[in-house]
Scaffold this motif. Structure first.
Motif, PDB file in Angstrom:
ATOM      1  N   GLY A 630       0.820  -1.204   0.000  1.00  0.00           N
ATOM      2  CA  GLY A 630       0.000   0.000   0.000  1.00  0.00           C
ATOM      3  C   GLY A 630       0.855   1.257   0.000  1.00  0.00           C
ATOM      4  N   PHE A 631       1.957   1.225   0.762  1.00  0.00           N
ATOM      5  CA  PHE A 631       2.844   2.384   0.813  1.00  0.00           C
ATOM      6  C   PHE A 631       3.523   2.630  -0.522  1.00  0.00           C
ATOM      7  CE2 PHE A 631       2.791   3.997   5.053  1.00  0.00           C
ATOM      8  CZ  PHE A 631       3.435   5.222   4.926  1.00  0.00           C
ATOM      9  N   SER A 632       3.853   1.583  -1.222  1.00  0.00           N
ATOM     10  CA  SER A 632       4.454   1.752  -2.550  1.00  0.00           C
ATOM     11  C   SER A 632       3.496   2.479  -3.479  1.00  0.00           C
ATOM     12  CB  SER A 632       4.828   0.382  -3.136  1.00  0.00           C
ATOM     13  OG  SER A 632       5.841  -0.234  -2.372  1.00  0.00           O
ATOM     14  N   ARG A 633       2.217   2.145  -3.401  1.00  0.00           N
ATOM     15  CA  ARG A 633       1.230   2.809  -4.246  1.00  0.00           C
ATOM     16  C   ARG A 633       1.035   4.262  -3.820  1.00  0.00           C
ATOM     17  NH1 ARG A 633      -1.042  -2.524  -3.918  1.00  0.00           N
ATOM     18  NH2 ARG A 633      -2.273  -1.978  -2.072  1.00  0.00           N
ATOM     19  N   ILE A 634       1.079   4.518  -2.512  1.00  0.00           N
ATOM     20  CA  ILE A 634       0.970   5.899  -2.025  1.00  0.00           C
ATOM     21  C   ILE A 634       2.126   6.738  -2.561  1.00  0.00           C
ATOM     22  CG2 ILE A 634       1.117   7.368   0.026  1.00  0.00           C
ATOM     23  CD1 ILE A 634      -0.287   5.123   1.588  1.00  0.00           C
ATOM     24  N   GLU A 635       3.340   6.223  -2.425  1.00  0.00           N
ATOM     25  CA  GLU A 635       4.523   6.964  -2.858  1.00  0.00           C
ATOM     26  C   GLU A 635       4.507   7.208  -4.362  1.00  0.00           C
ATOM     27  OE1 GLU A 635       7.810   5.630   0.506  1.00  0.00           O
ATOM     28  OE2 GLU A 635       7.397   4.272  -1.194  1.00  0.00           O
ATOM     29  N   ALA A 636       4.028   6.233  -5.123  1.00  0.00           N
ATOM     30  CA  ALA A 636       3.953   6.412  -6.569  1.00  0.00           C
ATOM     31  C   ALA A 636       2.946   7.489  -6.938  1.00  0.00           C
ATOM     32  CB  ALA A 636       3.587   5.088  -7.236  1.00  0.00           C
ATOM     33  N   THR A 637       1.775   7.472  -6.290  1.00  0.00           N
ATOM     34  CA  THR A 637       0.737   8.468  -6.582  1.00  0.00           C
ATOM     35  C   THR A 637       1.197   9.874  -6.221  1.00  0.00           C
ATOM     36  OG1 THR A 637      -1.017   6.844  -6.224  1.00  0.00           O
ATOM     37  CG2 THR A 637      -1.635   9.159  -6.081  1.00  0.00           C
ATOM     38  N   LEU A 638       1.867  10.007  -5.081  1.00  0.00           N
ATOM     39  CA  LEU A 638       2.305  11.326  -4.612  1.00  0.00           C
ATOM     40  C   LEU A 638       3.656  11.735  -5.188  1.00  0.00           C
ATOM     41  CD1 LEU A 638       1.256  11.097  -0.841  1.00  0.00           C
ATOM     42  CD2 LEU A 638       0.024  12.153  -2.730  1.00  0.00           C
ATOM     43  N   LYS A 639       4.235  10.880  -6.046  1.00  0.00           N
ATOM     44  CA  LYS A 639       5.536  11.151  -6.678  1.00  0.00           C
ATOM     45  C   LYS A 639       6.629  11.342  -5.633  1.00  0.00           C
ATOM     46  CE  LYS A 639       3.307  13.352 -10.691  1.00  0.00           C
ATOM     47  NZ  LYS A 639       1.928  13.194 -10.168  1.00  0.00           N
ATOM     48  N   LEU A 640       6.672  10.429  -4.675  1.00  0.00           N
ATOM     49  CA  LEU A 640       7.671  10.486  -3.608  1.00  0.00           C
ATOM     50  C   LEU A 640       8.696   9.366  -3.703  1.00  0.00           C
ATOM     51  CD1 LEU A 640       5.238  11.071  -0.579  1.00  0.00           C
ATOM     52  CD2 LEU A 640       6.483  12.831  -1.859  1.00  0.00           C
ATOM     53  N   THR A 641       8.493   8.432  -4.610  1.00  0.00           N
ATOM     54  CA  THR A 641       9.263   7.186  -4.634  1.00  0.00           C
ATOM     55  C   THR A 641      10.769   7.410  -4.668  1.00  0.00           C
ATOM     56  OG1 THR A 641       7.430   6.119  -5.796  1.00  0.00           O
ATOM     57  CG2 THR A 641       9.563   4.985  -5.816  1.00  0.00           C
ATOM     58  N   ASN A 642      11.229   8.327  -5.501  1.00  0.00           N
ATOM     59  CA  ASN A 642      12.670   8.509  -5.692  1.00  0.00           C
ATOM     60  C   ASN A 642      13.252   9.652  -4.868  1.00  0.00           C
ATOM     61  OD1 ASN A 642      12.775   6.400  -7.639  1.00  0.00           O
ATOM     62  ND2 ASN A 642      11.971   7.825  -9.186  1.00  0.00           N
ATOM     63  N   LEU A 643      12.466  10.169  -3.946  1.00  0.00           N
ATOM     64  CA  LEU A 643      12.953  11.282  -3.128  1.00  0.00           C
ATOM     65  C   LEU A 643      13.726  10.771  -1.915  1.00  0.00           C
ATOM     66  CD1 LEU A 643       9.882  13.707  -3.201  1.00  0.00           C
ATOM     67  CD2 LEU A 643      11.757  13.465  -4.838  1.00  0.00           C
ATOM     68  N   LEU A 644      14.462  11.674  -1.288  1.00  0.00           N
ATOM     69  CA  LEU A 644      15.286  11.345  -0.134  1.00  0.00           C
ATOM     70  C   LEU A 644      14.409  10.893   1.026  1.00  0.00           C
ATOM     71  CD1 LEU A 644      18.373  11.525   0.460  1.00  0.00           C
ATOM     72  CD2 LEU A 644      17.897  13.709   1.602  1.00  0.00           C
ATOM     73  N   LYS A 645      14.804   9.780   1.650  1.00  0.00           N
ATOM     74  CA  LYS A 645      14.064   9.280   2.811  1.00  0.00           C
ATOM     75  C   LYS A 645      14.634   9.885   4.077  1.00  0.00           C
ATOM     76  CE  LYS A 645      12.693   4.896   0.708  1.00  0.00           C
ATOM     77  NZ  LYS A 645      12.973   5.356  -0.664  1.00  0.00           N
ATOM     78  N   PHE A 646      13.831   9.885   5.140  1.00  0.00           N
ATOM     79  CA  PHE A 646      14.285  10.501   6.386  1.00  0.00           C
ATOM     80  C   PHE A 646      15.541   9.838   6.928  1.00  0.00           C
ATOM     81  CE2 PHE A 646      10.133  12.683   7.145  1.00  0.00           C
ATOM     82  CZ  PHE A 646      10.679  13.938   7.357  1.00  0.00           C
ATOM     83  N   GLY A 647      15.626   8.539   6.791  1.00  0.00           N
ATOM     84  CA  GLY A 647      16.811   7.841   7.287  1.00  0.00           C
ATOM     85  C   GLY A 647      18.064   8.250   6.544  1.00  0.00           C
ATOM     86  N   ASP A 648      17.917   8.662   5.284  1.00  0.00           N
ATOM     87  CA  ASP A 648      19.067   9.051   4.475  1.00  0.00           C
ATOM     88  C   ASP A 648      19.646  10.394   4.896  1.00  0.00           C
ATOM     89  OD1 ASP A 648      18.541   6.767   3.043  1.00  0.00           O
ATOM     90  OD2 ASP A 648      17.352   7.807   1.514  1.00  0.00           O
ATOM     91  N   LEU A 649      18.853  11.209   5.607  1.00  0.00           N
ATOM     92  CA  LEU A 649      19.310  12.548   5.978  1.00  0.00           C
ATOM     93  C   LEU A 649      20.451  12.502   6.979  1.00  0.00           C
ATOM     94  CD1 LEU A 649      15.844  14.327   6.364  1.00  0.00           C
ATOM     95  CD2 LEU A 649      17.427  14.489   4.441  1.00  0.00           C
ATOM     96  N   HIS A 650      20.576  11.360   7.710  1.00  0.00           N
ATOM     97  CA  HIS A 650      21.594  11.259   8.757  1.00  0.00           C
ATOM     98  C   HIS A 650      22.781  10.443   8.307  1.00  0.00           C
ATOM     99  CE1 HIS A 650      18.694  13.078  11.458  1.00  0.00           C
ATOM    100  NE2 HIS A 650      17.791  12.181  11.051  1.00  0.00           N
ATOM    101  N   GLU A 651      22.824  10.058   7.055  1.00  0.00           N
ATOM    102  CA  GLU A 651      23.932   9.238   6.556  1.00  0.00           C
ATOM    103  C   GLU A 651      25.021  10.112   5.934  1.00  0.00           C
ATOM    104  OE1 GLU A 651      22.326   6.340   3.919  1.00  0.00           O
ATOM    105  OE2 GLU A 651      21.245   5.255   5.498  1.00  0.00           O
TER     106      GLU A 651
END
Length: 651
Positions: A630-651
């Protein structure tokens, strides 16, 4: 406990305290939108417009194939299953009135099954104008051991599944375009999972019975013996909304004579008992022509009694079908037993096994209603006249044949509702192109889909072209047995909602409302968004600032994380559906537009293990996989799939 209460039939769809209805299956001869909308509102605790928005069937209804179609547009939350013309009926009419209901406690995992057996139809007429009887019992799964109730429910569920075999059950297993189960299918699966735990207990005779393999009459003596003792009684009464005549005019009606003979032969009735027949004086069919024969045989013909409207101008007509027997002597009814059910006192209803030519499909109950009294001023609620539509006062006896009228024949339907070549369509909207209706299955039977203008829609590669706004249902036409048949077929949207109203565009405030009221829906306003309830306002002068979007989004994510870790596993599929549907309605939200501009996926935090319940913390469980898909479909609809994730901000 079982109950014979003067409740409205619709009242039996009210959930137990702290519960909400999940799914129910009903069989019957007649139904109407008025009754079903009322029952669905009680059962789901959602009004009609809310159910239309949700697009989930909570009732699966099976009626005789001659009954007109009741659509999910007219009655949101209903899946009126169509008769399957490919399966030959094994009964004359579907006449049994049975319901199995699943409830879930709002605060615990406790599930309750309710069995309802009625003599009346699921109609407004039953509520307002008919004298009917209902037998009902609740069973809390896993809470206590009651082998009798367990066996009753198992027998009734077997009957429901048998009846379902003559219908198109495609709507109960409908899938989304992603091939995952629709919300309706999830509810039905929860229902079957709960009912499949019920097994008939060996050596326990069910009180529920039907006439699939034997007539109701032939089973009656053994059921009486099993549930009320094998002793003889000195009183017998019969009531019915319809009676059948004898072999010739003036003879005792066949079914009445057969019932008495069967009880005598089984030593359940003395040679000269007191015998009453309860009727509608103005519509008593063969009784009007058999008064002399019945009286000579010792039967007393009595008018039915309405304890609710006694002495008032409104009168209700006897529709209940019942047989009651007990021993007179003293105030209490001794060794009583009662049959109530769908079978009229006729050959097709009571004397015959279900068959295409000779017998309807009928069902009923036989049990011992303990504690009844013949007359009681101290406890009037226990008096037999307050439980059954009978009155044994002398003035109720009818001796003058001129006071009786045969009335009309049993009303029959004149429609035909059989399954279309497809069970449902899924609406596919393509960007900058025409939209399509994708059929649920490939059918060898040719059919046509009609547009709103009654024009034949173009079909290409198995898909139906649709040129206007997304429909809730479409009219399908095809030829069956040399006649043109037309029925409405529901349309599913991308979320698997069935015959649902249009989804509005949402902002973050709307998400608070939709997710915060889970598992119910907000009480109003969903057609045009949701009013603010104290979580902040999109009309705030700072709505365009980065602080506004960041603070608002983080507060919502924190709220969701807290709420979903407390969701019970039973409610998880519905929660996942609500979450996906809500966020996918926010594609044009100003807040998500802001996060797309800065290149961050704010929802990615919700995939973290601490923000998920134990049973869905990863994709190794079915619940976890459902959540992530379900989250994959949400991210695809909102065009968030390839954006930076919160966990990536601290790497």
């Amino acid at each position: 406990m079982s109950q014979i209460l003067p409740l409205s039939l619709a009242a039996y769809f009210v959930p137990p305290v702290d519960n909400v209805g999940v799914f129910a299956m009903l069989t019957g001869y007649s139904a109407d939108e008025h009754f079903l909308n009322d029952a669905l509102e009680k059962f789901t605790q959602n009004i009609k417009s809310q159910r239309a928005y949700e697009g989930v069937a909570s009732f699966a209804l099976m009626l005789d194939e001659t009954h007109h179609q009741i659509t999910a547009v007219d009655c949101p939350g209903l899946a009126h299953l169509a008769s399957n013309p490919a399966v030959k009926n094994k009964f004359k009419l579907l006449h049994a009135k049975v319901a199995l209901l699943l409830f879930n406690n709002k605060d615990t995992e406790q599930k309750t099954i309710r069995l309802v057996v009625s003599t009346g139809n699921w109609t407004r007429q039953t509520l307002a104008d008919s004298l009917d009887l209902v037998w009902s019992i609740d069973f809390e799964i896993g809470q206590y051991e009651d082998e009798q109730v367990q066996t009753d429910i198992a027998k009734a569920y077997d009957f429901i599944n048998y009846t379902l075999s003559f219908f198109d059950g495609g709507l109960l297993s409908c899938k989304r375009i992603s091939k995952s189960l629709s919300p309706t299918s999830f509810k039905y699966q929860q229902f079957t999972d709960a009912l499949n735990t019920f097994k008939a207990v060996k050596n326990i005779t069910p009180r529920f019975f039907d006439n699939r393999s034997h007539s109701l009459l032939s089973q009656l003596p053994d059921l009486v013996t099993a549930h009320a003792s094998d002793r003889k009684r000195n009183y017998l009464c019969i009531g019915s909304g319809f009676y059948e005549g004898g072999n010739a005019s003036g003879q005792i009606p066949i079914a009445i004579s057969a019932i008495e003979q069967e009880l005598r032969k089984s030593d359940l009735l003395i040679k000269k008992p007191c015998k009453d027949i309860f009727i509608n004086p103005q519509q008593c069919q063969a009784i009007s022509e058999s008064t002399e024969a019945l009286t000579n045989d010792g039967w007393q013909i009595r008018s039915s009694f309405d304890s609710l409207y006694q002495g008032k101008s409104h009168t209700r007509s006897l529709h209940a079908k019942f047989i009651f027997s007990a021993n007179e002597g003293g105030e209490e009814c001794q060794r009583p037993w009662l049959y109530l059910g769908s079978g009229n006192i006729t050959a097709p209803g009571f004397l015959n096994q279900a068959s295409l030519t000779g017998g309807n499909l009928e069902a009923g109950m036989v049990f011992s209603p303990e504690g009844l009294t013949w007359f009681s001023e101290e406890e009037p609620d226990l008096c037999i006249s307050h439980k059954l539509p009978i009155n044994r006062d002398d003035e109720s006896i009818i001796t003058d044949e001129e006071l009786l009228s045969a009335g009309g024949e049993m009303p029959e339907h004149d429609g035909l509702y059989i399954s279309a070549p497809v069970s449902y369509f899924t609406f596919i909207k393509e960007i900058n192109a025409e939209s399509w209706l994708l059929p649920s299955e490939n059918s060898e039977q040719k059919y046509q889909v009609l547009s709103l203008d009654n024009e034949i829609c173009k079909m290409q590669e198995g898909r139906v072209s649709w040129l206007t706004a997304e429909p809730r249902q479409v009219l399908v036409s095809w030829q069956c047995n040399d006649q043109i048949v037309q029925v409405y077929v529901p349309v599913l949207d991308e979320f698997g909602r069935m015959a649902a109203t249009e989804l509005p565009e949402l902002e973050l405030d709307d998400a608070w409302m939709l997710l915060g009221t889970f598992p119910t829906l907000p009480s109003e306003g969903h057609e045009e968004g949701y009013e603010d309830k104290g979580y902040g306002s999109t009309s705030d002068t700072s709505t365009g600032s980065s602080d506004y979007h960041l603070n608002k989004m983080m507060a919502l994510i924190e709220y969701i994380a807290q709420k979903q870790t407390e969701i019970k596993e039973f409610d998880w599929p519905q929660w996942c559906h609500r979450l996906e549907q809500t966020f996918c309605q926010m594609e044009n939200s100003s807040s998500f537009e802001y996060f797309r501009k800065i290149g961050i996926n704010p929802l990615s935090a919700l995939l973290a293990k601490p923000f998920r319940p134990d049973f869905a913390e990863n994709n190794q469980t079915e619940a976890g996989l459902l959540y992530e898909h379900g989250f994959s479909r949400i991210e695809a609809t909102l065009k968030l799939t390839n954006l930076l994730k919160f966990g990536d901000l601290h790497e």
